[in-house]
Enzyme design. Structure first.
Site, short mmCIF file in Angstrom:
data_model
loop_
_atom_site.label_atom_id
_atom_site.label_comp_id
_atom_site.label_asym_id
_atom_site.label_seq_id
_atom_site.Cartn_x
_atom_site.Cartn_y
_atom_site.Cartn_z
N GLY A 11 0.82 -1.22 0.00
CA GLY A 11 0.00 0.00 0.00
C GLY A 11 0.84 1.26 0.00
N TYR A 12 0.14 2.37 0.09
CA TYR A 12 0.77 3.69 -0.07
C TYR A 12 1.78 3.96 1.05
CZ TYR A 12 0.66 8.86 -0.07
OH TYR A 12 0.97 10.20 -0.06
N ILE A 13 1.33 3.99 2.30
CA ILE A 13 2.25 4.31 3.40
C ILE A 13 3.16 3.12 3.69
CG2 ILE A 13 2.40 5.17 5.77
CD1 ILE A 13 -0.49 6.21 5.42
N ASN A 33 -3.14 -8.59 1.11
CA ASN A 33 -4.01 -9.41 0.24
C ASN A 33 -4.34 -8.71 -1.07
OD1 ASN A 33 -5.80 -7.45 0.94
ND2 ASN A 33 -7.35 -8.80 1.84
N LEU A 60 -5.63 -10.98 6.43
CA LEU A 60 -5.44 -11.04 7.89
C LEU A 60 -6.73 -11.40 8.61
CD1 LEU A 60 -3.22 -7.85 8.37
CD2 LEU A 60 -2.48 -10.21 8.70
N SER A 126 -4.81 7.15 13.58
CA SER A 126 -5.21 8.29 12.76
C SER A 126 -5.73 9.43 13.62
CB SER A 126 -6.31 7.84 11.80
OG SER A 126 -6.96 8.95 11.24
N TYR A 151 -14.93 4.64 10.04
CA TYR A 151 -13.47 4.51 9.90
C TYR A 151 -12.80 5.02 11.18
CZ TYR A 151 -8.75 5.89 8.97
OH TYR A 151 -7.40 6.07 9.09
N LYS A 155 -10.43 3.03 14.25
CA LYS A 155 -9.12 3.42 14.79
C LYS A 155 -9.21 3.61 16.31
CE LYS A 155 -6.74 3.26 11.01
NZ LYS A 155 -5.76 2.20 10.81
N ARG A 233 -7.00 20.84 7.28
CA ARG A 233 -6.29 19.59 7.48
C ARG A 233 -4.79 19.84 7.63
NH1 ARG A 233 -10.68 18.30 8.18
NH2 ARG A 233 -11.91 16.52 7.40
C1 WQD Z 1 -9.61 15.91 3.30
C2 WQD Z 1 -10.51 17.11 3.09
C3 WQD Z 1 -12.75 16.55 2.47
C4 WQD Z 1 -11.96 14.92 -1.47
C5 WQD Z 1 -7.80 11.12 5.61
C6 WQD Z 1 -7.73 9.65 5.40
C7 WQD Z 1 -7.75 8.91 6.68
C8 WQD Z 1 -6.86 9.54 7.71
C9 WQD Z 1 -7.08 11.01 7.85
C10 WQD Z 1 -4.76 8.38 7.90
C11 WQD Z 1 -11.92 16.90 3.67
C12 WQD Z 1 -12.05 17.34 1.36
C13 WQD Z 1 -11.77 15.49 -0.22
C14 WQD Z 1 -12.66 15.65 -2.47
C15 WQD Z 1 -12.94 17.45 -0.91
N1 WQD Z 1 -5.50 9.34 7.37
N2 WQD Z 1 -12.24 16.73 0.04
N3 WQD Z 1 -13.12 16.90 -2.14
O1 WQD Z 1 -11.12 12.65 5.24
O2 WQD Z 1 -9.29 14.06 6.22
O3 WQD Z 1 -9.07 11.53 6.03
O4 WQD Z 1 -6.86 11.55 6.53
O5 WQD Z 1 -5.08 7.50 8.59
O6 WQD Z 1 -7.27 7.62 6.37
O7 WQD Z 1 -8.85 9.29 4.62
O8 WQD Z 1 -8.95 13.03 4.02
O9 WQD Z 1 -8.38 13.65 1.72
O10 WQD Z 1 -10.56 12.39 2.14
O11 WQD Z 1 -10.35 14.78 2.87
O12 WQD Z 1 -13.37 18.58 -0.64
O13 WQD Z 1 -12.87 15.20 -3.62
O14 WQD Z 1 -10.69 17.31 1.69
O15 WQD Z 1 -14.09 16.99 2.62
O16 WQD Z 1 -12.36 18.14 4.21
P1 WQD Z 1 -9.69 12.90 5.43
P2 WQD Z 1 -9.56 13.40 2.60
#
Ligand code: WQD
Length: 352
Positions: A11-13, A33, A60, A126, A151, A155, A233
């Site tokens: 995967g990515y990370i 998998n 797993l 997370s 999700y 976590k 974020r």
């Molecule tokens: C970021 C922001 C969306 C897509 C991620 C991972 C999660 C965890 C935490 C590690 C939000 C906005 C997104 C789009 C948008 N990481 N957005 N248009 O939800 O913060 O969670 O980081 O464990 O695994 O999923 O990340 O990139 O989905 O969203 O406006 O098409 O971007 O609403 O505000 P999120 P994200």
């Protein structure tokens, strides 16, 4: 050379962490998998490090198959557990799939950790465990609030499961790493984020829109109580995140950790809005993006970013990549994927 099991190694990370672990002298095996990944990234790891990684294509959630990997590798010195589903939006639509996959896999893995007395365990957690925090930036002591998505609950529950496991197995030392928003790609563009279907995370949506794979970007809400109305974020470069795992493992191996499990926030310490992220990409790449404002996405946290003092002080972690680097490396990777597709298509029709 200490052998480390990385789950989700394709995967990515996971793939970026394997590169960093190899470059710091560890031997690696992977369990993945490939339900949400492909072995393409293992090829990239080999090109970067010269090492061929053995991946056990095992789910797993199947205890017997997981146990068999440990029987074949009774010298595992530590585990970094990445394998999980991780899309906030998808988890709201399919909660049971997320609870079953993310929790059953963790429990099976911990059963093997206990049976085979693996001494060190690092868990991919997370910032979603904080829910919608009252105060930001968040520290590791910030109380967790109800998660905003299934999700996030997986976590939170994962951390609780590990907490009780560590109490009952004091000789097994555990660390919980709370990621903020992983993004970007290895500077070589030989590994990066590889969404198996339509990406759900912001940065791959941006790069796929920029290259024309997606028609445009929907910004999920611009009426939030933030400086420009869009969510906030903390984007952390995946290579900085990867190195934090190596440091965490080394810290455990040198009997560093006092608390068990010990928790660390892995973010840059600065927050940026969704709209600012889009504009940063345009500034760095010169590519104009097309976006529209859509409704809020269920499960989204309004604003969160890290206080990362503890990881800096105790792990000696110091993120080196900036937001511009996230955008430039993510864009270079997206362009590489397109070139590979062209190359592949060329081979298909006998052009080269
Ligand atoms: C970021 C922001 C969306 C897509 C991620 C991972 C999660 C965890 C935490 C590690 C939000 C906005 C997104 C789009 C948008 N990481 N957005 N248009 O939800 O913060 O969670 O980081 O464990 O695994 O999923 O990340 O990139 O989905 O969203 O406006 O098409 O971007 O609403 O505000 P999120 P994200």
């Amino acid at each position: 050379m200490k052998k480390i099991l990385v789950t989700g190694g394709c995967g990515y990370i996971g793939s970026h962490t394997i590169v960093d672990l190899i470059q710091n002298g560890f031997e690696i095996i992977s369990i993945d998998n490939n339900s949400r990944s492909s072995t393409l990234l293992l090829e990239g790891i080999e090109k970067i490090t010269g090492k061929k990684i053995k991946n056990y294509k095992v789910d797993l959630c199947d205890f017997n198959d997981t146990h068999a990997v440990f029987e074949e590798n009774d010298d595992i010195a530590g585990i970094i557990h990445f394998a999980a589903f991780k899309a906030v939006g998808e988890s709201v639509q399919k909660p049971l799939m997320y609870f079953e996959n993310n929790l059953l896999s963790l429990i099976n893995l911990l059963k093997c950790v206990e049976l085979f007395k693996v001494p060190h365990f690092v868990f991919s957690s997370s910032c979603t465990v904080y829910g919608n925090p009252d105060n930001i930036p968040v520290t590791e002591e910030t109380p967790t609030k109800p998660a905003e998505s299934p999700y996030g609950y997986t976590k939170q529950m994962g951390e609780q499961i590990i907490g009780e496991f560590a109490k009952a197995n004091k000789h097994i030392r555990c660390i919980l790493l709370r990621y903020f928003n992983p993004a970007g790609a290895h500077p070589s563009a030989l590994i990066g984020e590889l969404p198996i279907d339509k990406p759900q995370n912001l940065v791959p949506v941006i790069t796929q829109s920029a290259i024309g794979k997606l028609p445009g970007i929907t910004v999920f809400g611009d009426q939030y109580p933030t400086r420009d109305g869009s969510c906030v974020r903390d984007f952390i470069h995946v290579c900085d995140l990867a190195h934090a795992h190596t440091l965490a493992l080394q810290y455990l191996i040198h009997n560093g950790n006092t608390a068990n499990p010990e928790i660390f926030n892995l973010g840059t310490g600065s927050g940026i809005t969704v709209l600012e992220t889009i504009h940063t990409f345009e500034k760095v790449t010169g590519v104009k993006l097309h976006y529209t404002i859509g409704p809020n996405r269920p499960g989204d946290v309004v604003a969160i970013y890290a206080n990362n003092d503890k990881a800096k002080k105790i792990l000696g972690w110091d993120p080196v990549y900036k937001l511009d680097d996230i955008m430039s490396t993510a864009w270079k990777w997206e362009q590489k994927l397109k070139d590979d597709e062209k190359l592949f298509t060329g081979k298909n029709i006998g052009l080269n």
